[in-house]
Design a protein around this motif. Structure first.
Motif, short mmCIF file in Angstrom:
data_model
loop_
_atom_site.label_atom_id
_atom_site.label_comp_id
_atom_site.label_asym_id
_atom_site.label_seq_id
_atom_site.Cartn_x
_atom_site.Cartn_y
_atom_site.Cartn_z
N LEU A 406 0.80 -1.22 0.00
CA LEU A 406 0.00 0.00 0.00
C LEU A 406 0.84 1.27 0.00
N ASN A 407 2.14 1.13 0.01
CA ASN A 407 3.00 2.32 0.09
C ASN A 407 2.79 3.22 -1.12
N ARG A 408 2.47 4.49 -0.83
CA ARG A 408 2.17 5.41 -1.91
C ARG A 408 2.33 6.84 -1.41
N GLU A 409 2.81 7.70 -2.30
CA GLU A 409 2.93 9.12 -1.99
C GLU A 409 2.26 9.92 -3.10
N GLN A 410 1.41 10.88 -2.70
CA GLN A 410 0.72 11.74 -3.65
C GLN A 410 0.87 13.19 -3.20
N PHE A 411 1.09 14.06 -4.18
CA PHE A 411 1.28 15.48 -3.89
C PHE A 411 0.63 16.27 -5.01
N ASP A 412 -0.37 17.07 -4.66
CA ASP A 412 -1.05 17.96 -5.61
C ASP A 412 -0.83 19.39 -5.16
N GLN A 413 -0.30 20.21 -6.07
CA GLN A 413 0.06 21.56 -5.69
C GLN A 413 -0.22 22.54 -6.82
N ASP A 414 -0.81 23.68 -6.47
CA ASP A 414 -1.02 24.79 -7.39
C ASP A 414 -0.45 26.04 -6.73
N GLY A 415 0.37 26.77 -7.46
CA GLY A 415 1.00 27.94 -6.87
C GLY A 415 1.05 29.12 -7.82
N THR A 416 1.00 30.30 -7.24
CA THR A 416 1.05 31.54 -8.01
C THR A 416 2.13 32.45 -7.42
N GLN A 417 2.96 33.01 -8.30
CA GLN A 417 3.93 34.03 -7.88
C GLN A 417 3.75 35.25 -8.80
N LEU A 418 3.56 36.39 -8.18
CA LEU A 418 3.35 37.64 -8.93
C LEU A 418 4.35 38.67 -8.44
N ASN A 419 4.99 39.34 -9.40
CA ASN A 419 5.97 40.37 -9.08
C ASN A 419 5.68 41.59 -9.94
N THR A 421 6.79 45.51 -10.65
CA THR A 421 7.89 46.44 -10.46
C THR A 421 7.55 47.78 -11.11
N TRP A 422 7.79 48.85 -10.33
CA TRP A 422 7.52 50.20 -10.84
C TRP A 422 8.74 51.08 -10.53
N ASN A 423 9.43 51.51 -11.58
CA ASN A 423 10.55 52.43 -11.44
C ASN A 423 9.98 53.85 -11.32
N LEU A 424 9.73 54.24 -10.08
CA LEU A 424 9.06 55.51 -9.85
C LEU A 424 9.90 56.68 -10.35
N THR A 425 11.20 56.65 -10.03
CA THR A 425 12.17 57.61 -10.55
C THR A 425 13.45 56.84 -10.84
N ASP A 426 14.47 57.58 -11.26
CA ASP A 426 15.75 56.91 -11.50
C ASP A 426 16.34 56.36 -10.21
N ASP A 427 15.92 56.91 -9.07
CA ASP A 427 16.51 56.52 -7.79
C ASP A 427 15.56 55.76 -6.88
N ILE A 428 14.32 55.59 -7.27
CA ILE A 428 13.33 54.91 -6.42
C ILE A 428 12.63 53.83 -7.24
N GLU A 429 12.65 52.64 -6.70
CA GLU A 429 12.01 51.50 -7.36
C GLU A 429 11.10 50.80 -6.35
N LEU A 430 9.86 50.52 -6.75
CA LEU A 430 8.88 49.85 -5.89
C LEU A 430 8.57 48.46 -6.42
N HIS A 431 8.43 47.51 -5.49
CA HIS A 431 8.07 46.14 -5.85
C HIS A 431 6.86 45.72 -5.02
N TYR A 432 5.94 45.00 -5.66
CA TYR A 432 4.87 44.30 -4.93
C TYR A 432 4.99 42.82 -5.26
N LEU A 433 5.10 41.99 -4.22
CA LEU A 433 5.25 40.55 -4.39
C LEU A 433 4.05 39.85 -3.78
N PHE A 434 3.43 38.98 -4.54
CA PHE A 434 2.28 38.21 -4.05
C PHE A 434 2.54 36.73 -4.30
N GLY A 435 2.25 35.93 -3.30
CA GLY A 435 2.39 34.49 -3.46
C GLY A 435 1.19 33.76 -2.90
#
Length: 752
Positions: A406-419, A421-435
């Motif tokens: 009966l030995n058995r291994e099962q793995f079901d996985q769904d994943g999302t990664q969102l990145n 990026t907004w270069n607000l100015t030459d010196d400021i960069e913003l990131h939003y990361l969602f997982g």
């Protein structure tokens, strides 16, 4: 140890070049790939010309959450490009760990400098954080099971990462970055064939999607392989492969300053399982010996009497005849010598005799003693199983194990990664990361490590989880020498676990109710029983014919109603009892002889588990199969809410020196609960440190009365039956423990 020898359809470079790279890898060059070889100076027409010599690639990493070279990163780091992974044939975490100092990587967890996850049960967090494209993942298997196909770079950060990473990174962090969609069309395919039915297929297609602002990428991997551990029992060979993964990516660049990357992956694993923590199948030894224990139905030992010289006399305690075994040619097993750890004196012992010697083991039995019949293992079968014990060196071709198939291994996985990026100015960069990660992990392993058809114990575990995270980062360059990285992090997780120890054979001992035939022989015996509880003679309300169950559970415990997994929890609904309050078990730990201190505890007679859930008794926990003959069932839930805010600054105050300083505040709140139901055996505690069962005589007499022991035909020695017990009368109990805690921590780092 491995018997896996793949053959691939592509080669990269000559064996000499590969050997050269291997030597560099051994010397740890992968941890300092930013260094470059000096150029070759050659004089031509009187002019010195510097030609670029052979150089080691300078790797750009994001270990400090923004791009920099390995040389400029103030962290102990090993970084690997996708090309490096291909050149060295690094296909999975087992290969990768050979190139990382002080690191071991298992399929589910990693350990760096000896720090990792202590346990995977209730409340067990990893000690090494895993990141996919910079987004936190609580499960390493999610990031590594699909192999490192189409990976752009792997970064392994060693040591605590308290400022920029924080959560579960006390040992370090592993960041896996995947190749992004390309502006030009490209495609690749790869396949591997090998022995043991090995078939692996990998593919990728990437390119623009109708415009120069949107591009996409699709990659897949399919891996199949038969088991490599021979099963001498009833199943197919163990430790096979069966993994399918597909990942879809989109890259959207509406302007020069805005980039959106979204990656969605789907993974399915279904394979013959070969062992893991709590489910090891290859037996290295038993009781410190290089052979299986096949002559003991019940684990444990009993001390035996000695003569005046301290020599064992092998006297049994079953009968009143002190020379019982001296007069009988059938000596019941070997004699063992132990040493009292306090006095240093020798202690002679024999194995516990089923149904005769009390043993507090919750009814545990040794299946290796029942390979050819209940409590019967023949010499030929014993030799077969001993051939699968490996006390010394192990070779891959010799690996074998025994299961019920009966030995058995099962793995079901769904994943999302969102990145985003907004270069607000030459010196400021913003990131939003969602997982977001949703997964179900199921596993069945043979807990008794045998293929016995007479006694079986399987372990089924189900782990269901949902993780989500949000992180906002700001990168600010004050000037050419000073920069800051700041962020805020939110994380939520819900984890449900079910563990079920059951019998695949539907054994009557576990599936059927226990029928108790013990009864007071006369009123004098009943009065003696009542005396245990301070009841005056002649006033005890039970007399001849009253069984242990009828009296003990009906009168002493005031309950004969069946209980289930959630009975203890249900008893807390609307209750102000101290044991129902969160953290009662934490504040009142189990101490001394009271193993149920700090627990909300319910108990009842043993009604068996036939899988029907008759009478509304919930023994089949949600999230999993309907099992029969369960002797231990648990269901736990953990809900986590994490928050962090951090900032880190870097000052390059000279060409040779940089100062890095950072601080992080983190708060973790965990609410958890544990529900446990199990089979056990009792002598009936009387509340005064004694037990009540002896009023019916010895354990042997109780077993003989309840058909656990039968005469062997010679009039005196008795044989065990499947109804035998060694801890008294079977019963069941339910436990509920709710817990909650909040941790706040401020950490900082300073690097020069």
């Amino acid at each position: 140890m491995s018997k896996y020898r793949p053959m691939t359809f592509w080669l990269r470079g000559s064996l000499a070049l590969l050997a050269g790279f291997s030597l560099l890898g051994i010397l740890g060059v992968q941890a300092s790939l930013a260094q470059e070889d000096a150029g070759v100076v050659e004089e031509r027409d009187g002019i010195e010309i510097e030609e670029p010599g052979r150089r080691i690639e300078e790797i750009i990493v994001t270990a400090e959450r923004r791009e920099s070279s390995v040389r400029d990163t103030s962290i102990a780091i090993s970084a690997f490009t996708g090309e490096f992974l291909d050149d060295f044939g690094i296909r999975n975490q087992e290969d990768l760990q050979n190139f990382i100092p002080a690191t071991t990587i298992q399929p589910y967890d990693a350990t760096i400098r000896g720090i990792g996850r202590n346990f995977r049960a209730l409340g067990g967090d990893p000690g090494v954080a895993t990141y996919m494209n910079g987004i936190y993942s609580e499960d390493l298997l999610t990031a590594t099971a699909a192999t490192f196909w189409d990976v752009q770079r792997i970064e392994v950060l060693r040591g605590p990462q308290g400022t920029l990473y924080g959560r579960n990174a006390v040992g370090g962090a592993i960041n896996i970055l995947y190749r992004e969609p390309t502006d030009e069309a490209e495609a690749a395919f790869r396949s591997i064939y090998g022995n043991f039915g090995t078939q692996e297929y990998y593919g990728v297609v990437s390119g623009p999607l109708g415009s120069d602002k949107l591009s996409g990428r699709v990659n897949f991997s399919l891996r199949e392989r038969d088991g490599v551990i021979d099963d001498i029992g009833w199943g197919s060979d163990l430790d096979g492969l069966g993994t399918k993964n597909i990942a879809l990516q989109l890259k959207f660049e509406p302007t020069d300053d805005i980039t959106l990357n979204i990656r969605q992956n789907f993974m399915r694993i279904d394979r013959s399982f070969g062992g893991a923590n709590g489910g090891g199948l290859v037996v290295l030894n038993e009781n410190g010996e290089g052979s299986r224990v096949t002559d003991a139905l019940v684990p444990g030992y009993r001390a035996i009497a000695t003569d005046a010289m301290g020599n064992p006399t092998n006297v049994a305690n079953l009968t009143t005849d002190p020379n019982y075994f001296e007069n009988d040619a059938r000596v019941p097993g070997d004699i063992f010598q132990f040493t009292n750890p306090t006095t240093g004196t020798p202690v002679w012992a024999q194995r516990v005799r089923p149904g005769i010697d009390p043993y507090d083991g919750n009814g545990a039995q040794n299946a290796a003693a029942s390979l050819d019949g209940f409590n019967s293992t023949l010499p030929g079968t014993e030799a077969l199983y001993n051939g699968c014990v490996f006390p010394g060196d192990i070779t891959g071709d010799a690996l074998c194990a025994a299961t019920n198939g009966l030995n058995r291994e099962q793995f079901d996985q769904d994943g999302t990664q969102l990145n985003f990026t907004w270069n607000l100015t030459d010196d400021i960069e913003l990131h939003y990361l969602f997982g977001y990660n949703e997964l179900t992990y199921q596993r069945t392993t043979d807990d008794d490590n045998t293929a016995s058809r007479f006694h079986d114990r399987q372990f089924y575990v189900n782990h269901e989880a949902q993780y989500s995270s949000h992180e906002v980062q700001a990168f600010v360059d004050v000037n050419d020498a000073i920069s800051f990285t700041s962020g805020i992090f939110f994380y939520d997780a819900t984890i449900d676990q079910r563990g079920d120890f059951y019998s695949s054979l539907g054994e009557a001992r576990m599936a059927d109710p226990y029928v108790d035939k013990t009864a007071f022989a006369d009123q004098a015996q009943a009065d003696a029983f009542g005396d245990h509880f301070g009841v005056p003679a002649g006033t005890f309300p039970f007399g001849p014919g009253t069984s242990f169950y009828n009296m003990y559970y009906g009168a002493i415990l005031q309950s004969t109603a069946p209980i289930d997994l959630y009975s203890a929890k249900d008893s807390c609904v609307g209750s102000a009892a101290p044991s129902c309050q969160r953290n009662f078990s934490v504040e009142n730990p189990q101490t001394g002889g009271n193993r149920f201190a700090g627990l909300n505890f319910q108990q009842a007679p043993w009604y068996g588990d036939n899988g029907s859930n008759a009478g509304g008794i919930l023994l089949d926990a949600l999230h999993g199969p309907n099992t029969i003959g369960t002797d231990l069932l648990y269901a736990t839930q953990t809900q986590r809410d994490a928050f962090a805010v951090y900032t880190q600054g870097v000052w390059d105050f000279s060409e040779r020196f940089s100062l890095t300083a950072g601080v992080r505040y983190a708060r973790d709140t965990i609410a958890a609960e544990e529900n446990v139901w199990r089979y056990s055996e009792t002598f009936g505690p009387d509340g005064a440190g004694g037990t009540v069962l002896p009023e019916w005589g010895s354990l042997a007499e109780v077993n003989a009365t309840n058909d656990g022991l039968v005469a062997d035909g010679l009039g005196e020695l008795t044989d065990a039956t499947p109804k035998v017990t060694n801890g008294g009368i079977p019963y069941q109990f339910s436990i509920y423990r709710p817990m909650e805690r909040t941790d706040d921590k401020v950490t900082f780092r300073v690097n020069l």
